[in-house]
Design an enzyme around this catalytic site. Structure first.
Site, PDB file in Angstrom:
ATOM      1  N   ASP A  25      24.861  47.749 -65.762  1.00  0.00           N
ATOM      2  CA  ASP A  25      23.917  48.308 -66.742  1.00  0.00           C
ATOM      3  C   ASP A  25      24.382  48.269 -68.204  1.00  0.00           C
ATOM      4  O   ASP A  25      24.217  49.265 -68.922  1.00  0.00           O
ATOM      5  CB  ASP A  25      23.579  49.758 -66.378  1.00  0.00           C
ATOM      6  CG  ASP A  25      22.961  49.884 -64.989  1.00  0.00           C
ATOM      7  OD1 ASP A  25      22.800  48.858 -64.314  1.00  0.00           O
ATOM      8  OD2 ASP A  25      22.662  51.016 -64.575  1.00  0.00           O
ATOM      9  N   HIS A  53      13.816  55.386 -70.390  1.00  0.00           N
ATOM     10  CA  HIS A  53      14.786  54.348 -70.755  1.00  0.00           C
ATOM     11  C   HIS A  53      14.641  53.144 -69.828  1.00  0.00           C
ATOM     12  O   HIS A  53      14.105  53.260 -68.726  1.00  0.00           O
ATOM     13  CB  HIS A  53      16.222  54.895 -70.672  1.00  0.00           C
ATOM     14  CG  HIS A  53      16.611  55.303 -69.278  1.00  0.00           C
ATOM     15  ND1 HIS A  53      16.282  56.532 -68.749  1.00  0.00           N
ATOM     16  CD2 HIS A  53      17.243  54.630 -68.291  1.00  0.00           C
ATOM     17  CE1 HIS A  53      16.725  56.603 -67.499  1.00  0.00           C
ATOM     18  NE2 HIS A  53      17.302  55.463 -67.186  1.00  0.00           N
ATOM     19  N   CYS A 104      26.027  55.547 -62.471  1.00  0.00           N
ATOM     20  CA  CYS A 104      25.944  54.313 -61.705  1.00  0.00           C
ATOM     21  C   CYS A 104      27.305  53.830 -61.211  1.00  0.00           C
ATOM     22  O   CYS A 104      27.449  53.404 -60.070  1.00  0.00           O
ATOM     23  CB  CYS A 104      25.259  53.242 -62.519  1.00  0.00           C
ATOM     24  SG  CYS A 104      24.766  51.889 -61.485  1.00  0.00           S
ATOM     25  N   LYS A 161      17.794  47.541 -60.361  1.00  0.00           N
ATOM     26  CA  LYS A 161      17.668  48.784 -59.591  1.00  0.00           C
ATOM     27  C   LYS A 161      16.807  49.794 -60.338  1.00  0.00           C
ATOM     28  O   LYS A 161      16.588  49.655 -61.544  1.00  0.00           O
ATOM     29  CB  LYS A 161      19.051  49.379 -59.316  1.00  0.00           C
ATOM     30  CG  LYS A 161      19.749  49.804 -60.578  1.00  0.00           C
ATOM     31  CD  LYS A 161      21.145  50.286 -60.291  1.00  0.00           C
ATOM     32  CE  LYS A 161      21.849  50.651 -61.570  1.00  0.00           C
ATOM     33  NZ  LYS A 161      21.232  51.763 -62.299  1.00  0.00           N
TER      34      LYS A 161
HETATM   35  C1  VGL Z   1      22.054  55.504 -65.171  1.00  0.00           C
HETATM   36  C2  VGL Z   1      21.361  57.446 -66.139  1.00  0.00           C
HETATM   37  C3  VGL Z   1      20.057  57.100 -65.952  1.00  0.00           C
HETATM   38  C4  VGL Z   1      23.170  54.601 -64.769  1.00  0.00           C
HETATM   39  C5  VGL Z   1      20.750  55.137 -64.959  1.00  0.00           C
HETATM   40  O1  VGL Z   1      22.875  53.459 -64.396  1.00  0.00           O
HETATM   41  O2  VGL Z   1      24.325  55.042 -64.828  1.00  0.00           O
HETATM   42  N1  VGL Z   1      22.357  56.655 -65.756  1.00  0.00           N
HETATM   43  N2  VGL Z   1      19.762  55.927 -65.347  1.00  0.00           N
HETATM   44 ZN    ZN Z   2      17.854  54.998 -65.254  1.00  0.00          ZN
END
Ligand code: VGL
Ligand code: ZN
Length: 198
Positions: free
Chosen positions: A11, A72, A142, A98
């Site tokens: 990410d 987001h 994540c 994802k």
């Molecule tokens: C994530 C917060 C919200 C991540 C994803 O991938 O760590 N964190 N969405």
């Molecule tokens: Zn997210």
């Protein structure tokens, strides 16, 4: 197939970097080390996997629909694009997505799939990968959940300490996450460590 390691970049998207919708303080500081890891893996012809948080407009993941997060990483938006500083090779990168399920709050890359719908675990099996070197955002979400699932499924895990950063909704969350996954068997490493071994 000889078991091999892969680099997993989690990410590394605009929305998780400073200025983004869920900007992690200094999240973009990991980009130079991540690019170095990419070069090391590419040189050894080892797989590089890049995940993206990839949400629909409406999902229980978002505050407006019962979750904890601001909007987001909406699919195909600029916020969901990789940070422009990330230097992914033209060929040989495996892309997974994802967070598409509007009814589920998922963080682990083990819940990701590629654009053919092939799930992550299957991709790892198919490529003969038995060890994940994990970089990216966010340490306390994540990265943590992915490392946990990987260890549970019998993969070896290295956390790239100079190439991860956390959200720290509560101060100390990232530190706790690292402690938790190392207790479960993940090992910590850095660029210096990798370069020393050559
Ligand atoms: C994530 C917060 C919200 C991540 C994803 O991938 O760590 N964190 N969405
Ligand atoms: Zn997210």
């Amino acid at each position: 197939m000889k078991p091999k390691k892969a680099l997993l970049i989690v990410d590394l998207q605009n929305d998780f970097c400073p200025g983004g919708a869920l900007g992690i303080p200094a999240g973009d500081r990991i980009i130079p080390p991540v690019n170095k890891y990419i070069r090391i893996f590419a040189k050894e012809k080892l797989p590089v996997i890049a995940s993206r948080d990839w949400h629909p407009v409406r999902t229980v993941h978002f505050r407006d629909f019962g979750g904890v997060w601001p909007v987001h990483c909406i699919q195909n938006s600029k916020g969901a694009s990789f940070h422009p500083g990330l230097k992914l090779p033209k060929k040989g990168v495996i892309y997974v997505y994802k967070g598409m399920d509007p009814a589920r709050d998922s963080y682990s890359v083990f819940q990701a799939e590629d654009d053919q719908g092939t799930d992550f675990a299957h991709i790892l099996k198919r490529s003969g990968i038995n060890e994940l070197y994990i970089a990216g955002l966010a340490t306390d979400y994540c990265v943590k959940f992915t490392a946990r699932d990987a260890l549970k499924a019998g993969y070896k895990v290295k956390v790239l300490m100079d190439a991860v950063r956390g959200v720290d909704l509560k101060p100390g969350d990232s530190e706790k996450a690292i402690k938790e996954i190392t207790k479960l068997g993940a090992k910590k490493t850095t660029l210096k460590n990798l370069e020393k071994r050559k």
